[in-house]
Scaffold this motif. Sequence first.
Motif, PDB file in Angstrom:
ATOM      1  N   ARG A   6       0.838  -1.202   0.000  1.00 26.15           N
ATOM      2  CA  ARG A   6       0.000   0.000   0.000  1.00 26.15           C
ATOM      3  C   ARG A   6       0.875   1.255   0.000  1.00 26.15           C
ATOM      4  NH1 ARG A   6      -2.812  -2.556   4.655  1.00 26.15           N
ATOM      5  NH2 ARG A   6      -4.447  -3.914   3.831  1.00 26.15           N
ATOM      6  N   LEU A   7       1.945   1.207   0.788  1.00 19.08           N
ATOM      7  CA  LEU A   7       2.872   2.331   0.872  1.00 19.08           C
ATOM      8  C   LEU A   7       3.453   2.669  -0.503  1.00 19.08           C
ATOM      9  CD1 LEU A   7       4.058   3.962   3.366  1.00 19.08           C
ATOM     10  CD2 LEU A   7       6.050   2.462   3.166  1.00 19.08           C
ATOM     11  N   ARG A   8       3.675   1.638  -1.303  1.00 16.16           N
ATOM     12  CA  ARG A   8       4.257   1.814  -2.639  1.00 16.16           C
ATOM     13  C   ARG A   8       3.208   2.179  -3.689  1.00 16.16           C
ATOM     14  NH1 ARG A   8       8.222   2.795  -4.556  1.00 16.16           N
ATOM     15  NH2 ARG A   8       8.857   1.053  -5.872  1.00 16.16           N
ATOM     16  N   GLY A   9       1.950   2.238  -3.262  1.00 12.71           N
ATOM     17  CA  GLY A   9       0.895   2.668  -4.162  1.00 12.71           C
ATOM     18  C   GLY A   9       0.199   1.553  -4.911  1.00 12.71           C
ATOM     19  N   HIS A  10       0.431   0.289  -4.506  1.00 14.25           N
ATOM     20  CA  HIS A  10      -0.235  -0.836  -5.176  1.00 14.25           C
ATOM     21  C   HIS A  10      -1.659  -0.997  -4.650  1.00 14.25           C
ATOM     22  CE1 HIS A  10       3.738  -1.416  -6.561  1.00 14.25           C
ATOM     23  NE2 HIS A  10       4.192  -2.119  -5.542  1.00 14.25           N
ATOM     24  N   ASN A  11      -2.481  -1.683  -5.408  1.00 13.21           N
ATOM     25  CA  ASN A  11      -3.864  -1.959  -5.015  1.00 13.21           C
ATOM     26  C   ASN A  11      -3.881  -3.297  -4.282  1.00 13.21           C
ATOM     27  OD1 ASN A  11      -6.696  -1.422  -5.027  1.00 13.21           O
ATOM     28  ND2 ASN A  11      -6.949  -2.976  -6.599  1.00 13.21           N
ATOM     29  N   VAL A  12      -4.215  -3.274  -2.991  1.00 15.07           N
ATOM     30  CA  VAL A  12      -4.016  -4.444  -2.126  1.00 15.07           C
ATOM     31  C   VAL A  12      -5.319  -4.893  -1.483  1.00 15.07           C
ATOM     32  CG1 VAL A  12      -2.769  -5.334  -0.114  1.00 15.07           C
ATOM     33  CG2 VAL A  12      -1.679  -3.646  -1.604  1.00 15.07           C
ATOM     34  N   LEU A  13      -5.519  -6.210  -1.461  1.00 14.42           N
ATOM     35  CA  LEU A  13      -6.565  -6.814  -0.641  1.00 14.42           C
ATOM     36  C   LEU A  13      -5.896  -7.811   0.292  1.00 14.42           C
ATOM     37  CD1 LEU A  13      -9.584  -7.206   0.058  1.00 14.42           C
ATOM     38  CD2 LEU A  13      -9.611  -9.097  -1.582  1.00 14.42           C
ATOM     39  N   PHE A  14      -6.093  -7.633   1.586  1.00 12.46           N
ATOM     40  CA  PHE A  14      -5.478  -8.479   2.609  1.00 12.46           C
ATOM     41  C   PHE A  14      -6.591  -9.171   3.385  1.00 12.46           C
ATOM     42  CE2 PHE A  14      -2.962  -8.250   6.883  1.00 12.46           C
ATOM     43  CZ  PHE A  14      -2.743  -9.615   6.840  1.00 12.46           C
ATOM     44  N   VAL A  15      -6.676 -10.508   3.251  1.00  9.88           N
ATOM     45  CA  VAL A  15      -7.738 -11.272   3.910  1.00  9.88           C
ATOM     46  C   VAL A  15      -7.157 -12.375   4.786  1.00  9.88           C
ATOM     47  CG1 VAL A  15      -9.470 -10.816   2.125  1.00  9.88           C
ATOM     48  CG2 VAL A  15      -8.026 -12.853   1.949  1.00  9.88           C
TER      49      VAL A  15
END
Length: 630
Positions: A64-73
Amino acid sequence: NRNPTTPIGAMAGLDQGAKKPVLPVAGRRNVLVTSALPYVNNVPHLGNLVGCVLSADAYARYCRLRGHNVLFVCGTDEYGTATETRAMEEGCSPREICDKYHAIHKEVYEWFDISFDHFGRTSSPQQTKICQDIFQKLLDNNWLSENTIQQLYCNSCQRFLADRFVEGSCPKEGCGYESARGDQCEKCGNLLNSTELIDPKCKACVCGSTPCVRDTEHLFLELPLLKQKLEEYINETSGTGSWSQNAVHATNAWLKEGLKPRCITRDLKWGVPVPLEKYKDKTAYECVQVFYVWFDAPIGYISITACYTPEWEKWWKNPENVELYQFMGKDNVPFHTVMFPSTLLGTGENWTFMKTISATEYLSYESGKFSKNKGIGVFGNDAKDTNIPPEVWRYYLLINRPEASDTQFTWTDLQAKLNNELVNNLGNFINRVLSFIAKPEGAGYGCIIPDAPDADSHPKTQDLATDVGRLVEEYIAAMDKVKLKQGLKNAIAISTKGNEYLQTSKFWKLYTEDPVTCATVVKTSVGLVYLLTCLLEPFMPSFTKQVLQQLNLCPEEHLSFSDEKREKAKRPWDLIPSGHRIGKPAPLFKGLENGAVNSFKEYYAGSQGERLRANIAAAKLEATKLSGKC
């Protein structure tokens, strides 16, 4: 994608209808992060945390810090023998056990600042539907077989015994561990069948009887028939996905030993039922046939995503646009690199397969071993009770992350790392810089960041910039490869460089003797403070929040590390503009004294049960004293 410090709505139990779910975005890097699903049979201990949830959280935050689109489950793994066993021990139903421990896990992870987008559970209607759908496709595609097998049966309990209801001595040469479970030896890590145990005993209740062997029918996944597809996937992905070495070794060991048909059903009451008529009711043994937890549990990643959004297939059936990263302890590797991929391959559907697996070795406790079953070690609720802040625990566990070999938790090592690395290095550097800026004019800068007119020509500052630029590149390289420990070490090395820079510059003398150079040193140093808040956010998010407040910077605007900021890091004096007013500095960490360490050692030397009994006895004694006074 949300800012890394945004509260976790799904985890906090808030209404998800008010929040738009994270979905893959065309043209962006879409990263799906999962943590191994913790069993609900106990509170997670520190080894569980660093091996799965905490490591996954650090990587998700970095992305997220690097600007990627993240889903964490993630979520609790609620079906299977472990749950039934715990329910028997506590005298309640499996559902009550699941509700109780799901809430405990959730509370622990909230305290540790875990940034799940959704923390769910496997005992859901979505799990049943998806699991049965996958099973049906495997059946239709002829990847399943039915076999009569021999299974241990307890005449006293009048039931077939699932693997975890049996304990005995490990049959593997050189091991002989006397408390090996029927599915896996906790000591040597080998997978077992309960009938292989030496001198097995029933653990389904308190009877402790020696079970006998009976025939029973079960369903098997034909791994040998899927071998070619599986090996193609492993050979292609293990290299390009930078699998951890222990994951590669464990997977290759399975392949070398030769794949065998793997049983996917168990005779239990609690689980996803097999949707075939003949398996629905084994009334003679008071159970039904359900899916084996290691067929069912990895599917939980999918069903938990389905609980988060009805558009779950955009994540799980989108291999062209989604990268799947999975985190776990080394004992879980074969189920994620062999069993789960084989299951998905067998359906013939376009699943998102795991790109990268990051598996840790074991974290041991003092001179022994963490154990959920025996209650040995420091558990999540224990960490909270010590009053040591979550960012300290996060730092300690991640700097000691057992990536290449087993590592050991000791209270004296925790003390040393807190006092030396956090208090004396990181905290000291930040507090010196901000406190000096906050001093009134004539002694400091009145909270206003000065200009740095000669930064490009000041030799010490240029040398520092070169070192920092190198460390930032090493940090990114390590984090991209999920070398979390190395990434953290690179970040802390920047703090060390900052302290050296302050000392050799003697800024307190420069303030009166060479004000221009002093301003350069101070502005460069406060840029390093800001840089550290960004680089350390994946590891210590509450620390980052505190420092941003002291810098008077808004997290939503300033907490990121894009490629543009990556370049600016090579000129740290440019990271915060001159004229910016900082907030109020304050110490960030508190040291740990020897007396506290000795107390913790003594208190946590036994098991959870022993501590509970000691607390009850102490409470009774106190009540007796109070009663006497009255």
